[in-house]
Design an enzyme around this catalytic site. Structure first.
Site, PDB file in Angstrom:
ATOM      1  N   GLY A  11       0.831  -1.217   0.000  1.00  0.00           N
ATOM      2  CA  GLY A  11       0.000   0.000   0.000  1.00  0.00           C
ATOM      3  C   GLY A  11       0.857   1.253   0.000  1.00  0.00           C
ATOM      4  N   ALA A  12       1.860   1.266  -0.904  1.00  0.00           N
ATOM      5  CA  ALA A  12       2.882   2.324  -0.815  1.00  0.00           C
ATOM      6  C   ALA A  12       2.726   3.428  -1.855  1.00  0.00           C
ATOM      7  CB  ALA A  12       4.270   1.688  -0.921  1.00  0.00           C
ATOM      8  N   VAL A  61      -3.412  -7.209  -1.341  1.00  0.00           N
ATOM      9  CA  VAL A  61      -2.767  -8.015  -0.289  1.00  0.00           C
ATOM     10  C   VAL A  61      -3.711  -9.059   0.322  1.00  0.00           C
ATOM     11  CG1 VAL A  61      -1.054  -6.255   0.325  1.00  0.00           C
ATOM     12  CG2 VAL A  61      -3.252  -6.322   1.544  1.00  0.00           C
ATOM     13  N   ASN A  87       1.809  -2.398   5.439  1.00  0.00           N
ATOM     14  CA  ASN A  87       1.193  -1.093   5.687  1.00  0.00           C
ATOM     15  C   ASN A  87      -0.219  -0.968   5.123  1.00  0.00           C
ATOM     16  OD1 ASN A  87       1.282   2.062   5.921  1.00  0.00           O
ATOM     17  ND2 ASN A  87       0.881   1.629   3.760  1.00  0.00           N
ATOM     18  N   SER A 139      -2.444   0.227  15.107  1.00  0.00           N
ATOM     19  CA  SER A 139      -3.051   1.545  15.337  1.00  0.00           C
ATOM     20  C   SER A 139      -3.339   1.665  16.832  1.00  0.00           C
ATOM     21  CB  SER A 139      -4.374   1.661  14.576  1.00  0.00           C
ATOM     22  OG  SER A 139      -5.111   2.771  15.044  1.00  0.00           O
ATOM     23  N   TYR A 152     -12.308  -2.179  12.296  1.00  0.00           N
ATOM     24  CA  TYR A 152     -10.916  -1.699  12.190  1.00  0.00           C
ATOM     25  C   TYR A 152     -10.135  -2.024  13.462  1.00  0.00           C
ATOM     26  CZ  TYR A 152      -7.175   1.749  11.244  1.00  0.00           C
ATOM     27  OH  TYR A 152      -5.966   2.380  11.029  1.00  0.00           O
ATOM     28  N   ALA A 154     -10.732  -4.374  15.633  1.00  0.00           N
ATOM     29  CA  ALA A 154     -10.507  -5.824  15.704  1.00  0.00           C
ATOM     30  C   ALA A 154      -9.355  -6.223  14.789  1.00  0.00           C
ATOM     31  CB  ALA A 154     -11.784  -6.572  15.314  1.00  0.00           C
ATOM     32  N   LYS A 156      -6.823  -4.392  13.857  1.00  0.00           N
ATOM     33  CA  LYS A 156      -5.534  -3.884  14.361  1.00  0.00           C
ATOM     34  C   LYS A 156      -5.114  -4.609  15.641  1.00  0.00           C
ATOM     35  CE  LYS A 156      -4.826  -0.906  11.059  1.00  0.00           C
ATOM     36  NZ  LYS A 156      -3.710  -1.088  10.118  1.00  0.00           N
TER      37      LYS A 156
END
Ligand code: NAP
Length: 242
Positions: A11-12, A61, A87, A139, A152, A154, A156
Site C-alpha cells: 500500500g505504498a 494483499v 502497511n 493503530s 478496524y 478488531a 488492528k
C-alpha cells in the site's frame, strides 16, 4: 547499514506507505512498491532519484495467491527479502448496530488477513536467509478500541496478536517482527474526518500536533536498524496512549 537491502512495502502509492518507501530508499534500500489501484510515475521517480531500484507491483494483499507470486517475483528479481512492511489498510467506519457483514469482512481481509498473507509467503524466504525484519502497521485503535470502528479495531488488535506470535515463532532464525501503532496521522485516511472530529482528536494528543508520515517512517527505519528488538508495539502517537 541498510544499504543494498530489499524492502517490500505494501500500500505504498500514497500516505504512510509512500513515506516509509521513501525513507528506506533514503537509507539505500531497493524498494518493492506494492499498490492496489494506481501509482504515480513521479513516486517511482522520487525513489529511483535516491539511487536505488524500485519494483512496482500491483495487487491486492488480501489475495493469498498474489502474496505468494509477489514474493517469488521479488526473490527472482532482487535476490532477497530483507524487510517487509505490512502497511496496506482500509477503514469502513460504522456503528456496530448498523455495520454490514461486508464492512466487517473487507476490513479484516485487507488489514489482518493481508498482513498474514504477506508474512506467510515472505517468511519461507526469510527462514532460508536466516534473517529478516517484519514491520506491521497496527493503530492506537487496536489498543484502545474506538466507537464506530469495531471492524478496524478488531483488525488492528489482531495484527498485534499476530505480530507477537510471529516474533516468537521466527526469532530463532534471526527474524524480528514488530508493530507500529500510529495515532492520528495526516493522510487521505484521516482527511475524511470533519473539522469538529479533528479538533476533538487534538484534545487527546498531549504533544498537540497531528502525526506526519515522516514520524511513522522514522519508526519503521528504527525497527529495521535495531534487530535486537522483537515482538514490540511502538506507539507513535504524540502521547495519546500512555
Ligand atoms: P491511505 O492514505 O488511505 O493509504 C492506504 C494505502 O493502502 C493506499 O495506497 C491503498 O491503495 C492501499 N491499500 C488498501 N487496500 C489495499 C489492498 N487490499 N492491497 C494493497 N494495497 C491496499 O492510509 P494511511 O493513512 O497512509 O494508512 C496506512 C496504514 O496506517 C494503514 O494500515 C492504516 O490503518 C494505518 N494507520 C493510519 C493512521 C492515520 O491516522 N492515517 C493511524 C493509525 C494507523 P488504494 O488507494 O489503491 O486503495
Amino acid at each position: 547499514m541498510l544499504k543494498g537491502k530489499t524492502a517490500v512495502v505494501t500500500g505504498a502509492a500514497k500516505g504512510i506507505g509512500k513515506g516509509i518507501a521513501l525513507a528506506f530508499a533514503e537509507q539505500g534500500c531497493n524498494i518493492v512498491l506494492n499498490y492496489r489501484s494506481s501509482v504515480a510515475e513521479e513516486t517511482i521517480q522520487e525513489i529511483e532519484a535516491k539511487g536505488v531500484k524500485c519494483l512496482p507491483v500491483q495487487g491486492d494483499v488480501s489475495d493469498f495467491a498474489f502474496a505468494g507470486d509477489l514474493m517469488k517475483q521479488v526473490k527472482k528479481e532482487l535476490g532477497s527479502i530483507d524487510i517487509l512492511v505490512n502497511n496496506a489498510g482500509i477503514t469502513r467506519d460504522m456503528l456496530l448496530m448498523r455495520m454490514k457483514e461486508e464492512e466487517f469482512d473487507s476490513v479484516i481481509d485487507t488489514n489482518l488477513k493481508g498482513t498474514f498473507n504477506m508474512i506467510r509467503h515472505a517468511s519461507s524466504i526469510m527462514l532460508k536467509q536466516r534473517s529478516g525484519v517484519i514491520i506491521n502497521m497496527a493503530s492506537v485503535v487496536g489498543v484502545m478500541g474506538n466507537a464506530g470502528q469495531a471492524n478496524y479495531a478488531a483488525s488492528k488488535a489482531g495484527i498485534i496478536g499476530l505480530t507477537k506470535s510471529v516474533a516468537k515463532e521466527l526469532a530463532q532464525r534471526g527474524i524480528t517482527c514488530n508493530a507500529i501503532a500510529p495515532g492520528f496521522v495526516e493522510t487521505d485516511m484521516t482527511a475524511v474526518l470533519t473539522d469538529e472530529q479533528k479538533e476533538k482528536m487534538m484534545e487527546v494528543i498531549p504533544l498537540r500536533r497531528y502525526g506526519q508520515v515522516e514520524d511513522i517512517a522514522r519508526a519503521a527505519v528504527f525497527f529495521a536498524e535495531n534487530t535486537y528488538i522483537t515482538g514490540q508495539v511502538l506507539n507513535v502517537d504524540g502521547g495519546m496512549v500512555m
